[in-house]
Every structure is written in structure tokens, then in C-alpha cells.
Design a protein around this motif. Structure first.
Motif, PDB file in Angstrom:
ATOM      1  N   LEU A 118       0.880  -1.244  -0.109  1.00 48.76           N
ATOM      2  CA  LEU A 118       0.042  -0.150  -0.145  1.00 48.76           C
ATOM      3  C   LEU A 118       0.789   1.212   0.050  1.00 48.76           C
ATOM      4  CD1 LEU A 118      -3.000  -0.858   2.284  1.00 48.76           C
ATOM      5  CD2 LEU A 118      -3.134  -0.794  -0.175  1.00 48.76           C
ATOM      6  N   PRO A 119       1.983   1.275   0.498  1.00 49.00           N
ATOM      7  CA  PRO A 119       2.908   2.567   0.604  1.00 49.00           C
ATOM      8  C   PRO A 119       3.262   3.066  -0.758  1.00 49.00           C
ATOM      9  CG  PRO A 119       3.401   1.247   2.409  1.00 49.00           C
ATOM     10  CD  PRO A 119       2.770   0.437   1.771  1.00 49.00           C
ATOM     11  N   GLY A 120       3.257   2.075  -1.635  1.00 51.26           N
ATOM     12  CA  GLY A 120       3.547   2.235  -3.286  1.00 51.26           C
ATOM     13  C   GLY A 120       2.609   3.267  -3.532  1.00 51.26           C
ATOM     14  N   LEU A 121       1.408   3.365  -3.251  1.00 51.98           N
ATOM     15  CA  LEU A 121       0.381   4.233  -3.842  1.00 51.98           C
ATOM     16  C   LEU A 121       0.635   5.827  -3.483  1.00 51.98           C
ATOM     17  CD1 LEU A 121      -2.740   2.350  -2.756  1.00 51.98           C
ATOM     18  CD2 LEU A 121      -1.911   2.518  -5.154  1.00 51.98           C
ATOM     19  N   ALA A 122       1.646   6.048  -2.520  1.00 55.68           N
ATOM     20  CA  ALA A 122       2.222   7.371  -2.343  1.00 55.68           C
ATOM     21  C   ALA A 122       2.580   7.965  -3.563  1.00 55.68           C
ATOM     22  CB  ALA A 122       3.293   7.258  -1.124  1.00 55.68           C
TER      23      ALA A 122
END
Length: 464
Positions: A118-122
Motif C-alpha cells: 500500500l505505501p507504493g500508492l504514495a
């Protein structure tokens, strides 16, 4: 030896009659090796290799001198081979089937994989603020530093947890996490050029998030981390379909990392409240270094293969996201391999039979992981059509990187972290020096797979 015990009845005509001593209850024959085999029958029957019997003999205090004088064999290994040949393998069924200590539920592992990805969505939200190759390079430099540092930090904290000292684990995280955030920010600043302030700011937030997320993951707070990531994740999904104003993007980029930071600080303060003086004989700092090297090397290989050697845009997204999401199933399959090897130990009757059972378990688990990786990459391509499809080279590279990562994690799980870190480190150095994007990961993947089978095909690697 000499003396009357070795005389025949005809030789003893001028001596008093011999009254034989009672034989021990377990004695089965005049041969002392047969007597020993009968005495240790239960343990010998359960052994799948003579080395296990040799370990039993040595733990029983038998020295090589004693074995030579009593049993006429050179050492414990020769005696163990003789005992192994004399006693057939039998495996009586226990009254109650033994439990599987390596059984884990799939859902928590999938949750961890989701938290990793999910942090890749940043990057979706931050794309308008960092365009061009140079800002992306700044972000990647900071990210790689965080991966390496936090991998080593997590190992040290997990080691303290394994020793039953949670306060010491909290202290290690309390000291190490801020230092990791500073290191990631410093490397990003060093890689930045003029006019790249937004990229440095993004990298600083990224470093803080990596440090705080490591704290929550090590302390088992995945659900809290997932809840903190929800606002940013929802905003990124909306940004994929609609044009989100820049102020809203900045707010979403700040809210989730700030929430993660507050949650991590709370966990550390609660852990530090019960701290005590560290016990003597704790883990050495250098013991965590290979784990950091492994994290850095695999990070380099993943990014290089995903980006085809150039820090450019979204074409790499499906492969990189698939690899990140697959870490959840990978963790579950590592436990499945442990379960399969335990079943092989219980069912194999010869070393060769155990090696083939291990090879089958290894091939099955690795194949299942690669199948999951392919499915995730295909789904990523459907969700993000602008990223383009997979050609043959990129598809093969994804499979090779997946093989390298899973077998490396498997070797780590069995204590061979130096082997995994060394092979991956050499491969990462090779691609950075200009080797082909498939040659280095491919060679490393095949070597790690072969080393995994060679090491784990021995029964002694699975004891304990």
C-alpha cells in the motif's frame, strides 16, 4: 586385551570352573555391537541418517577410544553406520498425531503483503511533484537506504523478542528507527541536485514512514498500520481515475505517515515503560549486518529488473507491485515448506528418500509462489493498463527475481543468511556495473535454488 576371559574351555582345564555372570536385560547377542543396537533400538529405528546415530553416541559420552576398545570400530561415525545397517527403519504411529508447529493462517500473511504494497500508492499521489529521472533517483536512493537499515533493525528487534525480552526489542527500535530515518534523509539529500527540494521532502517523509512502519510490523501491529494507511490508499485510488487537486494530494500524503508515526511512538513509549537492564549475552550488532546487505541487494535487483535498468515511469509498476504484494504469500509458503519438511522427516526411511521428498516440497512451494506472482502481475496490468503488458524478457525477469527472493528468504529462515546475502550482493553489484538485466538475477536465482536443495536435503538441517 589378554586374560582368562578370552580363553576357550580347553585352555582353562587347570583353572576353577567359570560361573557366568548374568547378562544385562537388554543384551541380545555376544557381539557388543548387537547389544548396543538392541539397547538403542528405538532411537536407531527413527534415524534417517547415520549422522543422527553418531550424535546420539557422542551425547551418551562415548569417545573414539572407548568405541575402539569396546566395539572394534574406529570412531562414532563408523559405529553409527554399522548400527544403521543392522537396525531396520520403522515408524510406529503415535497414539495422537503430532501437531504441526509451522502451521500458520493464510489471512495474516496476506494482510502483511497488503501492508507492504500500500505505501507504493504514495507515488501515485506524489507524481505531480516529482517529474523527471533525477527526482525519482533521489526517492529510490532514500528508499534503498531505508530497506537495508530497517531490515537489519528488524532482525535485531526480532532476536530480542525471540529471547523473550520485549523491552529490549522496544529499546532497539527506539534507538534504531530514528537513526534509519536520518540515514534515508541524508542519502536522499546527497543524491539531490539543485531545484529538487520537493523530491528531498518526499524522501524525508518516506524515510520517516519506513522507520515507523518497521516498529509497528515488528511489534505485531499490522492492523493498526493498515488502518493508518487507509486515507492515503483511498486517495490514491481516486487519483487514478480523477484529477485530484494538489493541496488535497499534499494533505493525503501527510495524514497517513503522520498517523503511522504517532502509532509507532505510542507503541515504543509503552514498551519503554517496562524496560529493564539488558540481559547479558544479547545479540551482537554485527549479526544483523548480513540481513541489511540482503535487503539492500534484493532492493537493487527488484528495482533494476522492474525499471529495465533506467529510473523511468509507470511501465515497471505491475511487476514491482506484484513482487511487493507477493511477500505475504511468500511468508505463508515458507511455513508450508517447513511443514512439508517435517512430514518428510516423519515419513522417510532413507536419506535418499528424504532428499527427494525435500526436493518435491521445495519445487511445489516455489512453483506456487511463482504462480501467485504471475497472477498478481496480470491483475496489475489489468488495473493499470497504461503500464503496458509484459513481453518475454520482462516476464522472465519477474520470475527470476521472484525465485531469487523466495529462495533467499528460505535460506535465511534456516540460518544461511551469509550465503543468501553474498549471492544477492554479488548479483546486485553486477547489474550496477552494467551486466545484463537477466544474466545476474538469473544466475543468482539458479545458484540459490541449488544451494537451498543441497543444504535442506540433509535431515540435520531440519532438526530443532
Amino acid at each position: 586385551m589378554s586374560g582368562p576371559l578370552w580363553l576357550t574351555p580347553d585352555d582353562r582345564q587347570d583353572t576353577l570352573p567359570v560361573i557366568p555372570r548374568p547378562r544385562p536385560r537388554w543384551a541380545a547377542a555376544d557381539d557388543p555391537v548387537d547389544e548396543l543396537a538392541e539397547r538403542l533400538r528405538d532411537m536407531i529405528e527413527a534415524a534417517v541418517h547415520p549422522d543422527e546415530i553418531a550424535a546420539i553416541l557422542e551425547s551418551d559420552g562415548m569417545t573414539d577410544d572407548h568405541i575402539r576398545l569396546t566395539y572394534g570400530r574406529r570412531n562414532s561415525f563408523e559405529l553409527a553406520e554399522d548400527l544403521y545397517d543392522r537396525v531396520p527403519r520403522t515408524y510406529p504411529e503415535p497414539v495422537r498425531a503430532p501437531g504441526d508447529p509451522w502451521h500458520v493462517a493464510l489471512l495474516p500473511c496476506l494482510l502483511r503483503g497488503l501492508v507492504f504494497a500500500l505505501p507504493g500508492l504514495a507515488y501515485v499521489l506524489g507524481a505531480p511533484f516529482a517529474t523527471g529521472a533525477a527526482p525519482v533517483a533521489v526517492l529510490l536512493a532514500g528508499a534503498l537506504t531505508g530497506w537495508a537499515w530497517n531490515q537489519a533493525l528488524a532482525h535485531r528487534a526480532y532476536t530480542w523478542l525471540g529471547l523473550g525480552d520485549r523491552p529490549a526489542a522496544a529499546r532497539a527500535l527506539l534507538v534504531g528507527a530514528p537513526l534509519g530515518a536520518l540515514a534515508g534523509t541524508g542519502v536522499a539529500c546527497a543524491a539531490a541536485g539543485a531545484g529538487e527540494g520537493p523530491a528531498v521532502a518526499f524522501a524525508s517523509v518516506q524515510a520517516l514512514y519506513q522507520a515507523a512502519a518497521t516498529v509497528l510490523l515488528v511489534l505485531g501491529r499490522e492492523r493498526l498500520l493498515l488502518a493508518a494507511l487507509a486515507p492515503m490508499s483511498a486517495g490514491a485510488v481516486v487519483a487514478l481515475a480523477y484529477d485530484v487537486p494538489d493541496p488535497a494530494r499534499l494533505v493525503l500524503l501527510a495524514v497517513s505517515p503522520l498517523a503511522v508515526l504517532v502509532l509507532a511512538a505510542g507503541e515504543l513509549l509503552r514498551g519503554a515503560a517496562g524496560s529493564r537492564r539488558p540481559r547479558p549475552g544479547g545479540p551482537r550488532l554485527l549479526a544483523s549486518l548480513p540481513y541489511g546487505v540482503f535487503g539492500l541487494a534484493t532492493g537493487v535487483l527488484v528495482l533494476y529488473a522492474a525499471l529495465d535498468g533506467a529510473p523511468s515511469g509507470a511501465a515497471a509498476a505491475p511487476g514491482a507491485v506484484a513482487l511487493t504484494l507477493s511477500m505475504g504469500p511468500a511468508e505463508w509458503l515458507l511455513h508450508r515448506f517447513r511443514s512439508g519438511s517435517l512430514a518428510g522427516l516423519r515419513g522417510a526411511t532413507t536419506p535418499g528418500e528424504f532428499r527427494w521428498a525435500t526436493l518435491g516440497t521445495l519445487a511445489r512451494c516455489l512453483g506456487q509462489y511463482l504462480a501467485v506472482l504471475v497472477v498478481l502481475a496480470a491483475l496489475g496490468t489489468l488495473v493499470w493498463p497504461r503500464a503496458g503488458g509484459f513481453d518475454g524478457t520482462r516476464f522472465l525477469g519477474l520470475l527470476l527475481i521472484g525465485t531469487l527472493m523466495w529462495t533467499g528468504l528460505l535460506l535465511q529462515a534456516f540460518g544461511a543468511v551469509l550465503v543468501a546475502a553474498g549471492v544477492c550482493g554479488v548479483a546486485a553489484l553486477a547489474v550496477l556495473c552494467g551486466a545484463g538485466s537477466l544474466l545476474a538475477p538469473g544466475g543468482a536465482a539458479l545458484l540459490l535454488a541449488a544451494l537451498a536443495f543441497a543444504r535442506l536435503g540433509r535431515a540435520t538441517a531440519h532438526r530443532g
